[in-house]
Structure formats: structure tokens, C-alpha cells
Design an enzyme around this catalytic site. Structure first.
Site, PDB file in Angstrom:
ATOM      1  NE  ARG A   1      23.502   6.599  11.274  1.00 21.40           N
ATOM      2  CZ  ARG A   1      23.447   5.609  10.822  1.00 21.40           C
ATOM      3  NH1 ARG A   1      23.971   4.450  11.340  1.00 21.40           N
ATOM      4  NH2 ARG A   1      22.831   5.538   9.614  1.00 21.40           N
TER       5      ARG A   1
ATOM      6  CE  LYS B   1       2.905   2.086   6.944  1.00 20.78           C
ATOM      7  NZ  LYS B   1       3.485   0.995   6.464  1.00 20.78           N
TER       8      LYS B   1
ATOM      9  CG  ASP C   1      -1.868   5.160   9.092  1.00 23.70           C
ATOM     10  OD1 ASP C   1      -1.411   5.372   7.526  1.00 23.70           O
ATOM     11  OD2 ASP C   1      -2.603   4.139   9.072  1.00 23.70           O
ATOM     12  CG  HIS C   2       1.303   8.197   4.900  1.00 23.36           C
ATOM     13  ND1 HIS C   2       2.197   7.174   5.143  1.00 23.36           N
ATOM     14  CD2 HIS C   2       0.944   8.060   3.721  1.00 23.36           C
ATOM     15  CE1 HIS C   2       1.967   6.229   4.103  1.00 23.36           C
ATOM     16  NE2 HIS C   2       1.512   6.923   3.423  1.00 23.36           N
TER      17      HIS C   2
ATOM     18  CE  LYS D   1      -2.535   9.062   1.154  1.00 21.22           C
ATOM     19  NZ  LYS D   1      -1.615  10.075   0.525  1.00 21.22           N
TER      20      LYS D   1
ATOM     21  CD  GLU E   1       1.849   1.181  -2.579  1.00 22.13           C
ATOM     22  OE1 GLU E   1       2.418   2.083  -2.247  1.00 22.13           O
ATOM     23  OE2 GLU E   1       1.876  -0.350  -2.092  1.00 22.13           O
TER      24      GLU E   1
ATOM     25  CG  ASP F   1       4.048  -2.254   4.132  1.00 23.89           C
ATOM     26  OD1 ASP F   1       4.702  -1.422   4.870  1.00 23.89           O
ATOM     27  OD2 ASP F   1       3.998  -1.598   2.748  1.00 23.89           O
TER      28      ASP F   1
ATOM     29  CG  HIS G   1      -1.975   2.469   5.429  1.00 34.67           C
ATOM     30  ND1 HIS G   1      -1.420   2.962   6.605  1.00 34.67           N
ATOM     31  CD2 HIS G   1      -0.628   2.213   4.748  1.00 34.67           C
ATOM     32  CE1 HIS G   1      -0.250   3.717   6.244  1.00 34.67           C
ATOM     33  NE2 HIS G   1       0.134   2.955   5.163  1.00 34.67           N
TER      34      HIS G   1
ATOM     35  CE  LYS H   1       5.033  -2.090  -1.755  1.00 36.47           C
ATOM     36  NZ  LYS H   1       4.826  -0.735  -2.051  1.00 36.47           N
TER      37      LYS H   1
END
Length: 503
Positions: free
Chosen positions: A62, A160, A189-190, A194, A228, A247, A252, A352
Site C-alpha cells: 500500500r 499461518k 510452516d517455517h 529447518k 522461547e 499458535d 508446529h 514464551k
């Protein structure tokens, strides 16, 4: 180890093919995902000589800017977020950049895009946008003939989250199916990009010594941890409506579980592998509402310390609702109810603001019989353990017992440790290189199929519904810890304990 020493230890392999000539169109080209992951990944792919000369990138956004201004922005972003970027080496990519400005819901944008792509046969459309825009973008692409494959392939990459629950996932899949064939849709899905995740199958099926013991006769249980140290950072408004179960668990961690537990596919063709992943998810024992409090624990981080740094509680993070009961931690026990895994628990946990950053799969084997050692100083036989480290320090470790030197029969735990960096060297990587390359070559093995997405949601829906009805069941845990005490109790009641990442 590098150079001749490393080369002498590697089995000669065919170099990968250069990707098809194509154009990558990035919707959301000025956003975080593009600058932190996608464009650095393209830079790295070119460094590996995997992109063709006939390759181009069209940024769509944009924000008003010229093509030259966009090239300058990308150059600056690569300098900030790229890994091992060589001065001057960005020029190859910069020469292939163009920019189209417009509003997602306006036909003029797609008319301009059609003109830009008029001479292009193969196109990847990457939707690095909020999920609410997936539908409008795909409909407009279809309406303007941009998904037509009469001259070459057209593929759409969707980030996602794939829905917010089972109903919304089904609605999204129906919407995509109205304009696209399933083979054109790449749900990314990153985590599956890996190297170590991909190596799970290579490790299992490429080594004859492990597959015979990869079953209920020899495996006591499996743990999968994705921890994390970061909090929600600037994603408070999104995360507060999502939580850790949505999430992380249903995408994952379930995919790590599927790769760990799947049966040998008939080949490494995409559909053969994805069929086996789906079978694992379908075999997860149905969770009954009355069992949720027994097999699932939710937590939320309170104020604490990470190292010598104080960190705030989740409820004090920006854009998080006062008094929020959203979970930032989940521990979950599931069972894969098939012949191979019957009776073997799979313990999953993610959170987290935990003590350290770690993603790992731990396969703990049953202990050897103690009878041989009953009249020796040996008091207990620790179980053998295989640890597959996804991140950081990607590698595989094996823990087993060996005799301690001396006249008595004493056993000590020893560890054999393989590190990718030590053996193969490090390559610049954002986690997206393999996935983008696979889209360009049409390999959907590491991507989610519609039925895989919906099955993952189906498994967790009883938990989501129970938690929605009982919002006051969230356990606090101090930031910098390994989660709430209730998570330790969940696994301890079975006479087991969580593996300490890094040990």
C-alpha cells in the site's frame, strides 16, 4: 571442519537443480516477514546458485514508492537482517526487483499486476499478509486471470494461521478451493523448513539401526519441546486472541509429532509423505472434555528475570487486555492410537519467556532389566535417550550407560553428540530457503495439505472449548522458569520427568 577434511567425510551427492524460471510476487512486500525472512532467504538461495537468471521479484504494498525506492529499501533491509551479506552481492537481487502499489480490494492493483506479469509464465504469489486478506487476494487474482496455468504454473503460498478453529479452517480451505487446485496451494510452516526437522525422516529411514526399535516395544515415551525466551513483543493484540495452543501446538508441534511417529512412506514423493503425516494425526486418541484438565496444562508468564534482566508479566505487555486469561504456555499429553505406538505417551510443551530457547524431540527408551546388576554397586539404570535438537545448535545426541573405570562395576551416563555446524559447516539460513525453493520446484512435501490442517484443529477443539468454558484455569509461572509446577506434575504422575534442554 572445512575444506578437504570435511569433503573427505561427505558422501558425494547430485547437486540440486536450479529452480524454474519464475517471478515471485510478495503481497505485504514492505512488512516484517518480507524484510526479515523472505528477501534474505532469496539472497541466500542465489548465493547457493539455486535461482535462475530468469528470476524476478514483484513487491506489492500500500505504501507509495518507486521501484528505485523499493530497491534501496531492500538493500538496507538485507544489510540489517541478512546473514553474512557480502557488500555488493545484493546487486543481483536488486536488479530483479520491481514494485506495484495499490489497495488489496481494488481492481486497479490487479490490472497493473497483470500488465507487469504479462511476459511471465511461472508465478509464485506469496501472501505475507494478515489472514483476513487471504480470501480477498485470491478471489481478485482469480477474477483477473492471474491464476490461469495455460502458459506455466501459478502457485499461492499462504502463511499461518490457517484458521482460528476447525470451522474457520474449513471455511478458508473452501475459499481457496474455489479459485485453486490443491496442488497450487502451499500452506507454509517455517518449522518444517529447518534442516533438523527434515533430517528426522532421513535419520529414521536412512539408518538401519534405529527403525527396528522405533516402536512401543522399545520406546517408553516421547517428549517434544518448543521453548522461547521472548515474550509477545509487539504482537500483543494478535496473541491475546490466539494463545499458545492455537499458535504452536496444532501446527508446529503436531507436525514434529507426525514426522517422529509416521510409518515409512512408500517414497519421498510429496503425497506419500503427507499421507503418512495425516495418518498419525488421525490416529491421535480423541480427547474427551472430561479429560482435558488431566492431560493439558495452560500457563501464563508472570514478571521474572531472564539472566540479569527483569521482564514484565504477560498482562503488562503492550496491547494485552487487563486481566487476560490467554495462555502463553501449554503442556499436553497425547496418545497415537495405532499398532506402532499404542500405550506410548507423547508429551508436548511450548511456552514464551521460558528459561532458554530450545526446540527438541526426545525419544526416551525403556530401561534395560536390572537383574544383571542386582549384586553390584549399581543402584539404578538410567534409560537411553535420543535427543534431536531442532534449534539452536542443530544436531542429534545419544545418551547411554558405560562402565566407570575401576575395579567395581559402576555405570556412568555418557553422551555422543553430533552437531550440524561441526560436521557440515554453517550456511546462512532464515528457515525459509528450503521452503521457497520447494515452491519454485513444485515439491509440496513440507507443506500442509487441507486435510492435515483440519485434522490438527479437530484434535485440539475439545481443549479449546473446555478452556473457553473455564477461563480461570490458567497457572502463573515466573518468566525465566520452565513453566508452571502443574506441567511438572502432569508428567511426574506417570513416573517420568521433563528432559532439561541442553543437557
Amino acid at each position: 571442519m572445512t575444506g578437504p577434511d570435511l569433503a573427505s567425510r561427505l558422501t558425494p551427492v547430485q547437486p540440486p537443480q536450479v529452480a524454474d524460471p519464475s517471478t515471485m510476487v510478495i503481497f505485504g512486500a514492505t512488512g516484517d516477514l518480507a524484510k526479515r525472512k523472505l528477501l534474505p532467504a532469496l539472497y541466500n538461495l542465489n548465493g547457493e546458485k539455486l535461482l535462475p537468471d530468469q528470476f524476478a521479484v514483484v513487491g506489492v504494498g500500500r505504501q507509495a514508492m518507486s521501484a528505485d525506492e523499493y530497491r534501496d529499501k531492500v538493500s538496507g533491509d538485507l544489510g540489517e537482517f541478512g546473514t553474512q551479506v557480502v557488500p555488493g552481492a545484493c546487486e543481483w537481487l536488486e536488479r530483479r526487483l520491481s514494485y506495484v502499489q495499490g489497495q488489496i480490494d481494488e481492481d486497479a492493483l490487479y490490472e497493473q499486476l497483470a500488465t507487469t506479469l504479462a511476459a511471465t509464465a511461472n508465478v509464485m504469489f506469496y501472501l505475507a499478509t494478515p489472514p483476513s486478506l487471504f480470501g480477498p487476494i485470491v478471489r481478485k487474482l482469480g477474477a483477473h486471470g492471474l491464476l490461469d496455468e495455460s502458459r506455466g504454473w501459478r502457485r499461492v503460498v499462504v502463511e499461518k494461521p490457517f484458521g482460528h478453529d476447525l470451522a474457520s479452517a474449513r471455511a478458508l480451505n473452501r475459499l481457496l478451493a474455489e479459485e485453486l487446485d490443491e496442488r497450487q496451494i502451499f500452506r507454509i510452516d517455517h518449522y518444517l523448513g529447518k534442516e533438523t526437522v527434515q533430517n528426522v525422516m532421513a535419520f529414521r529411514f536412512g539408518n538401519g539401526i534405529f527403525e527396528p526399535i522405533w516402536n512401543r516395544r522399545y520406546v517408553d515415551h516421547v517428549q517434544i519441546t518448543v521453548a522461547e525466551t521472548v515474550g509477545v513483543e509487539l504482537r500483543g493484540s494478535y496473541y491475546d486472541k490466539t494463545g499458545a495452543l492455537r499458535d504452536m501446538i496444532q501446527n508446529h508441534l503436531f507436525q514434529l509429532l507426525a514426522l517422529t511417529a509416521l510409518e515409512p512412506p512408500i517414497s519421498f514423493e510429496a503425497e506419500a509423505v503427507r499421507d503418512e503425516r495425516l495418518k498419525v494425526l488421525n490416529a491421535i486418541q480423541a480427547i474427551q472434555p472430561g479429560d482435558v484438565d488431566r492431560i493439558a496444562v495452560r500457563g501464563q508468564y508472570a514478571a521474572g528475570r531472564l539472566g540479569d534482566r527483569p521482564v514484565p508479566a504477560y498482562r503488562d505487555e503492550p496491547e494485552v487486555a487487563t486481566g487476560s486469561e490467554t495462555e502463553t504456555f501449554v503442556a499436553l499429553e497425547v496418545h497415537v492410537d495405532n499398532w506402532r505406538w499404542a500405550g506410548v505417551p507423547f508429551y508436548l510443551r511450548t511456552g514464551k519467556r521460558l528459561a532458554s530457547r530450545a526446540s527438541e524431540i526426545v525419544v526416551r527408551f525403556k530401561s534395560a532389566p536390572f537383574s544383571l546388576f542386582r549384586e553390584t554397586p549399581v543402584e539404578v539404570l538410567d534409560p537411553n535417550e535420543l535427543v534431536i535438537r531442532v534449534q539452536p545448535n542443530e544436531g542429534i545426541a545419544m545418551r547411554f550407560q558405560a562402565k566407570v573405570p575401576g575395579p567395581d562395576v559402576q555405570l556412568g551416563t555418557v553422551r555422543m553428540d553430533f552437531s550440524y555446524a561441526d560436521y557440515f559447516g554453517l550456511k546462512p539460513n532464515t528457515g525459509y530457503e528450503t521452503l521457497l525453493y520447494d515452491v519454485m520446484t513444485g515439491d509440496a512435501t513440507l507443506f500442509h495439505r487441507a486435510d492435515i490442517v483440519e485434522t490438527g484443529w479437530r484434535v485440539v477443539m475439545p481443549i479449546l472449548e473446555h478452556w473457553a468454558a473455564t477461563p480461570d484455569g490458567v497457572h502463573d509461572y515466573p518468566a525465566g522458569s520452565w513453566g508452571p509446577a502443574a506441567a511438572d506434575a502432569l508428567i511426574r504422575r506417570d513416573g517420568r520427568r521433563w528432559h532439561a534442554p541442553g543437557s
